[in-house]
Design a protein around this motif. Structure first.
Motif, PDB file in Angstrom:
ATOM      1  N   HIS A 122       0.877  -1.184   0.000  1.00 41.23           N
ATOM      2  CA  HIS A 122       0.000   0.000   0.000  1.00 41.23           C
ATOM      3  C   HIS A 122       0.908   1.227   0.000  1.00 41.23           C
ATOM      4  O   HIS A 122       1.387   1.648   1.067  1.00 41.23           O
ATOM      5  CB  HIS A 122      -0.897   0.027   1.242  1.00 41.23           C
ATOM      6  CG  HIS A 122      -1.900  -1.070   1.282  1.00 41.23           C
ATOM      7  ND1 HIS A 122      -3.163  -0.946   0.724  1.00 41.23           N
ATOM      8  CD2 HIS A 122      -1.853  -2.321   1.798  1.00 41.23           C
ATOM      9  CE1 HIS A 122      -3.836  -2.072   0.912  1.00 41.23           C
ATOM     10  NE2 HIS A 122      -3.061  -2.928   1.560  1.00 41.23           N
TER      11      HIS A 122
ATOM     12  N   GLN B 224       0.580   4.178   2.493  1.00 45.75           N
ATOM     13  CA  GLN B 224       0.794   3.879   3.911  1.00 45.75           C
ATOM     14  C   GLN B 224       2.267   3.928   4.318  1.00 45.75           C
ATOM     15  O   GLN B 224       2.613   3.669   5.478  1.00 45.75           O
ATOM     16  CB  GLN B 224       0.201   2.504   4.261  1.00 45.75           C
ATOM     17  CG  GLN B 224      -1.302   2.421   4.081  1.00 45.75           C
ATOM     18  CD  GLN B 224      -1.859   1.015   4.238  1.00 45.75           C
ATOM     19  OE1 GLN B 224      -1.218   0.141   4.816  1.00 45.75           O
ATOM     20  NE2 GLN B 224      -3.061   0.781   3.719  1.00 45.75           N
TER      21      GLN B 224
ATOM     22  N   LEU C 282      -7.706  -4.969  12.766  1.00 49.85           N
ATOM     23  CA  LEU C 282      -7.793  -4.449  11.399  1.00 49.85           C
ATOM     24  C   LEU C 282      -8.810  -3.317  11.225  1.00 49.85           C
ATOM     25  O   LEU C 282      -8.479  -2.265  10.664  1.00 49.85           O
ATOM     26  CB  LEU C 282      -8.121  -5.605  10.446  1.00 49.85           C
ATOM     27  CG  LEU C 282      -8.317  -5.245   8.970  1.00 49.85           C
ATOM     28  CD1 LEU C 282      -7.061  -4.631   8.385  1.00 49.85           C
ATOM     29  CD2 LEU C 282      -8.695  -6.495   8.161  1.00 49.85           C
TER      30      LEU C 282
ATOM     31  N   TRP D 259      -7.589  -0.237  12.993  1.00 46.27           N
ATOM     32  CA  TRP D 259      -6.356   0.220  12.336  1.00 46.27           C
ATOM     33  C   TRP D 259      -6.711   0.984  11.054  1.00 46.27           C
ATOM     34  O   TRP D 259      -6.135   2.041  10.764  1.00 46.27           O
ATOM     35  CB  TRP D 259      -5.491  -1.005  12.045  1.00 46.27           C
ATOM     36  CG  TRP D 259      -4.220  -0.758  11.293  1.00 46.27           C
ATOM     37  CD1 TRP D 259      -3.034  -0.307  11.797  1.00 46.27           C
ATOM     38  CD2 TRP D 259      -3.993  -0.977   9.890  1.00 46.27           C
ATOM     39  NE1 TRP D 259      -2.094  -0.242  10.801  1.00 46.27           N
ATOM     40  CE2 TRP D 259      -2.651  -0.642   9.624  1.00 46.27           C
ATOM     41  CE3 TRP D 259      -4.790  -1.427   8.835  1.00 46.27           C
ATOM     42  CZ2 TRP D 259      -2.081  -0.739   8.352  1.00 46.27           C
ATOM     43  CZ3 TRP D 259      -4.227  -1.525   7.564  1.00 46.27           C
ATOM     44  CH2 TRP D 259      -2.888  -1.188   7.338  1.00 46.27           C
ATOM     45  N   LEU D 260      -7.677   0.459  10.299  1.00 46.81           N
ATOM     46  CA  LEU D 260      -8.089   1.139   9.070  1.00 46.81           C
ATOM     47  C   LEU D 260      -8.757   2.480   9.391  1.00 46.81           C
ATOM     48  O   LEU D 260      -8.378   3.521   8.837  1.00 46.81           O
ATOM     49  CB  LEU D 260      -9.082   0.269   8.283  1.00 46.81           C
ATOM     50  CG  LEU D 260      -8.503  -0.947   7.553  1.00 46.81           C
ATOM     51  CD1 LEU D 260      -9.621  -1.826   6.999  1.00 46.81           C
ATOM     52  CD2 LEU D 260      -7.567  -0.529   6.426  1.00 46.81           C
TER      53      LEU D 260
ATOM     54  N   ARG E  78     -10.913  -2.145  -2.978  1.00 46.63           N
ATOM     55  CA  ARG E  78     -10.095  -2.308  -1.767  1.00 46.63           C
ATOM     56  C   ARG E  78     -10.383  -3.653  -1.110  1.00 46.63           C
ATOM     57  O   ARG E  78      -9.486  -4.451  -0.912  1.00 46.63           O
ATOM     58  CB  ARG E  78     -10.395  -1.181  -0.781  1.00 46.63           C
ATOM     59  CG  ARG E  78      -9.547  -1.301   0.454  1.00 46.63           C
ATOM     60  CD  ARG E  78      -9.616  -0.133   1.391  1.00 46.63           C
ATOM     61  NE  ARG E  78      -8.361  -0.126   2.088  1.00 46.63           N
ATOM     62  CZ  ARG E  78      -7.480   0.843   2.067  1.00 46.63           C
ATOM     63  NH1 ARG E  78      -7.727   1.963   1.452  1.00 46.63           N
ATOM     64  NH2 ARG E  78      -6.332   0.730   2.698  1.00 46.63           N
ATOM     65  N   PHE E  79     -11.619  -3.873  -0.747  1.00 46.05           N
ATOM     66  CA  PHE E  79     -12.101  -5.182  -0.315  1.00 46.05           C
ATOM     67  C   PHE E  79     -13.619  -5.098  -0.280  1.00 46.05           C
ATOM     68  O   PHE E  79     -14.189  -4.001  -0.358  1.00 46.05           O
ATOM     69  CB  PHE E  79     -11.477  -5.673   0.992  1.00 46.05           C
ATOM     70  CG  PHE E  79     -11.718  -4.902   2.273  1.00 46.05           C
ATOM     71  CD1 PHE E  79     -12.129  -3.583   2.295  1.00 46.05           C
ATOM     72  CD2 PHE E  79     -11.498  -5.528   3.507  1.00 46.05           C
ATOM     73  CE1 PHE E  79     -12.313  -2.899   3.501  1.00 46.05           C
ATOM     74  CE2 PHE E  79     -11.672  -4.861   4.700  1.00 46.05           C
ATOM     75  CZ  PHE E  79     -12.081  -3.548   4.701  1.00 46.05           C
TER      76      PHE E  79
ATOM     77  N   HIS F 114      -8.315  -7.494  -1.207  1.00 47.18           N
ATOM     78  CA  HIS F 114      -8.081  -8.283   0.007  1.00 47.18           C
ATOM     79  C   HIS F 114      -9.171  -9.353   0.103  1.00 47.18           C
ATOM     80  O   HIS F 114     -10.316  -9.089  -0.245  1.00 47.18           O
ATOM     81  CB  HIS F 114      -8.159  -7.399   1.251  1.00 47.18           C
ATOM     82  CG  HIS F 114      -7.105  -6.342   1.319  1.00 47.18           C
ATOM     83  ND1 HIS F 114      -7.258  -5.104   0.736  1.00 47.18           N
ATOM     84  CD2 HIS F 114      -5.893  -6.335   1.906  1.00 47.18           C
ATOM     85  CE1 HIS F 114      -6.171  -4.388   0.957  1.00 47.18           C
ATOM     86  NE2 HIS F 114      -5.324  -5.107   1.671  1.00 47.18           N
TER      87      HIS F 114
ATOM     88  N   GLU G 278      -9.223 -11.797   5.149  1.00 47.78           N
ATOM     89  CA  GLU G 278      -7.957 -11.502   5.838  1.00 47.78           C
ATOM     90  C   GLU G 278      -7.992 -11.937   7.303  1.00 47.78           C
ATOM     91  O   GLU G 278      -7.177 -12.721   7.734  1.00 47.78           O
ATOM     92  CB  GLU G 278      -7.633 -10.011   5.722  1.00 47.78           C
ATOM     93  CG  GLU G 278      -6.350  -9.626   6.479  1.00 47.78           C
ATOM     94  CD  GLU G 278      -5.917  -8.200   6.235  1.00 47.78           C
ATOM     95  OE1 GLU G 278      -6.594  -7.489   5.477  1.00 47.78           O
ATOM     96  OE2 GLU G 278      -4.879  -7.802   6.810  1.00 47.78           O
TER      97      GLU G 278
ATOM     98  N   ASP H 267       2.778  -6.200   2.451  1.00 47.64           N
ATOM     99  CA  ASP H 267       1.594  -5.483   2.928  1.00 47.64           C
ATOM    100  C   ASP H 267       1.973  -4.190   3.646  1.00 47.64           C
ATOM    101  O   ASP H 267       1.346  -3.841   4.642  1.00 47.64           O
ATOM    102  CB  ASP H 267       0.702  -6.358   3.824  1.00 47.64           C
ATOM    103  CG  ASP H 267      -0.656  -5.723   4.080  1.00 47.64           C
ATOM    104  OD1 ASP H 267      -1.111  -4.917   3.250  1.00 47.64           O
ATOM    105  OD2 ASP H 267      -1.267  -6.022   5.127  1.00 47.64           O
TER     106      ASP H 267
HETATM  107  N1  GUN Z   1      -8.176  -4.470   4.208  1.00 51.89           N
HETATM  108  C1  GUN Z   1      -8.684  -3.386   3.601  1.00 51.89           C
HETATM  109  N2  GUN Z   1      -7.750  -2.431   3.475  1.00 51.89           N
HETATM  110  C2  GUN Z   1      -6.627  -2.927   4.004  1.00 51.89           C
HETATM  111  C3  GUN Z   1      -5.317  -2.422   4.162  1.00 51.89           C
HETATM  112  O1  GUN Z   1      -4.997  -1.293   3.790  1.00 51.89           O
HETATM  113  N3  GUN Z   1      -4.410  -3.261   4.732  1.00 51.89           N
HETATM  114  C4  GUN Z   1      -4.735  -4.510   5.160  1.00 51.89           C
HETATM  115  N4  GUN Z   1      -3.795  -5.286   5.707  1.00 51.89           N
HETATM  116  N5  GUN Z   1      -5.965  -4.991   5.044  1.00 51.89           N
HETATM  117  C5  GUN Z   1      -6.894  -4.227   4.467  1.00 51.89           C
END
Ligand code: GUN
Ligand code: FE
Length: 457
Positions: A80, A83, A95, A98-99, A214-215, A241, A244, A329
């Motif tokens: 990313h 980041q 996660l 963190w996002l 993104r996901f 993603h 995860e 990552d």
């Molecule tokens: N899932 C959605 N966005 C992200 C990201 O930026 N990093 C990670 N590890 N998982 C995600």
């Protein structure tokens, strides 16, 4: 960029087949003017002397030098870019937090392309210096910053796959960091694909675009379906993603009643060359689906320790014939080095095999037969990643691009030490390199036969 033809002379180590290390001592690798390996010659072959002399007299011989190794460059399947300023930060959170609390606010700042211009060259140079010759990047939702990233990779001579991120679901994306609509995300993606394919200097497609939802949690059905169609229409690879951690995996099941993998296929996003980051919580049928569609997995072992709630069942995936490579990552994983991620892929596979809770008996602690070894780890980082993308790199074989590193641990700052009569064989050196290499050991880096980094200068 075109390179002059040249012949590299030295010790070449590579893992052309998973689990198989081949070392060619005093080898000659001839690279043609378009950066493709046209010949690999061993000293016992009749034309060896003639080719060597011819290269030396025409000033086209590049010698590795004693104690050095030529290695294939590494393929980082999951980075990313925005980041990068957050590397090694905020990894105490799960996660979703963190996002929302760190990552989205940082990525939102790339609305200002000046930030991209300040950050991306440093990121790309750091990755090259750590041996990453192919990078697969998520950018942000911003057109201009994404274009800066693609251009930065091209200018640096790094092979790259770059995606303008789509995230449009108002219920799961912040107001200040979201595509205004599915249409905005789709139009932005198409514009970006067109931009990258038309970049001046990118005639050989060194840099390629990727369709990048993104996901699933951050995208509406409309965006996911539109991107699936676009990937087919434009013949463009996909990255996203997948399953995860517990949270993402369950989110998709709650929304659709099906797994992430199942839904990605429904939306047309599982295609040859699709890169699924993490994929820790795959069922047996999910794995079969991914193998059938010839999609691949970016295994990100360091990041998984922080954000994925589990160890990816790598051995199981490989044994089922899935395509797997490695990803840093950045910045879910705190290291820019795929060498570091090789080490962690090995250690985490051992932890999965033996288990981690000493309160449990040995029999019920782990998952038998999960380990990988150093040769498989290096294969994942090179030929394995290349197989996921279906690109001819990661091996020293005729027809492959010369994407390579010259590793020379003789410098004063190296952690690699060989001891005469004990650990001075090329195989021992390769293992020491895998476990102990730091960036100062990487003296030169080539992509497509072009020297893109030279520490000796
Ligand atoms: N899932 C959605 N966005 C992200 C990201 O930026 N990093 C990670 N590890 N998982 C995600
Ligand atoms: Fe990621």
């Amino acid at each position: 960029m075109r390179s002059a033809p040249f012949t590299a002379l030295g010790t070449f180590a590579h893992t052309p087949k998973r689990g198989h290390l081949e070392i060619i001592e005093h080898g000659l690798v001839h690279v043609d003017a378009s950066g493709i390996i046209s010949d690999v010659i061993r000293p016992d072959q009749p034309r060896y002397q003639a080719v060597r002399e011819q290269a030396a007299t025409s000033g086209q011989l590049i010698e590795g030098g004693p104690g050095s190794l030529f290695l294939p460059g590494m393929v980082d399947l999951h980075i990313h870019a925005p980041q990068w300023p957050q590397l090694g930060q905020a990894l105490h959170l799960p996660l979703d937090r963190w996002l929302n609390e760190y990552t989205f606010p940082l990525e939102a700042r790339y609305l200002d392309p000046a930030l991209a211009r300040a950050v991306y060259p440093q990121l790309v140079q750091t990755l090259l210096a750590n041996g990453t010759t192919t990078g697969v990047y998520f950018s942000s939702i911003h057109q201009e910053a994404s274009e800066v990233l693609a251009k930065t990779c091209l200018d640096a001579g790094q092979r790259a796959f770059v995606g303008r991120v789509v995230m449009d679901d108002p219920s799961h994306c912040p107001d200040d960091y979201r595509d205004a609509s599915a249409r905005t995300g789709l139009d932005g993606t198409l514009d970006f694909i067109t931009f990258v394919r038309a970049m001046t200097g990118n005639e050989s497609a060194l840099v390629q675009p990727m369709v990048t939802p993104r996901f699933i949690p951050s995208c509406t059905d409309q965006a996911l379906e539109g991107l699936g169609n676009m990937a087919g229409d434009q013949q463009c690879r996909v990255q996203t993603h997948c399953s995860e951690g517990d949270w993402q995996h369950q989110f998709v099941i709650d929304r659709f009643g099906h797994s992430d993998t199942y839904m990605l296929r429904e939306f047309g996003l599982l295609r040859p060359g699709s890169v699924l980051a993490h994929a820790n919580f795959l069922s047996g049928p999910d794995m079969q689906t991914i193998a059938q569609e010839k999609a691949g997995i970016a295994h990100c072992p360091l990041s998984n320790a922080y954000l994925a709630n589990s160890v990816f069942p790598l051995r199981q995936a490989l044994d089922l014939g899935l395509r797997v490579g490695l990803g840093t990552d950045i910045a879910g994983g705190p290291s820019p080095s795929l060498f570091e991620n090789c080490r962690y892929a090995i250690s985490s596979s051992r932890m999965l095999e033996d288990g981690v809770d000493p309160a449990r008996s040995a029999e019920e602690r782990g998952r038998a037969g999960s380990r990988i070894d150093f040769m498989e780890a290096y294969w994942l980082a090179t030929a394995g990643g290349a197989q996921v993308l279906d690109i001819p790199v990661g091996r020293f074989e005729p027809g492959c691009c010369f994407d390579a590193l010259l590793v020379d641990p003789s410098g004063p700052h190296s952690n690699i030490h060989c001891h005469p009569g004990i650990s001075d064989t090329a195989k021992a050196l390769f293992q020491k390199v895998l476990y102990h290499l730091t960036r100062s050991d990487i003296r030169k880096v080539w992509v497509d036969g072009v020297m893109v980094l030279n520490q000796d200068r």
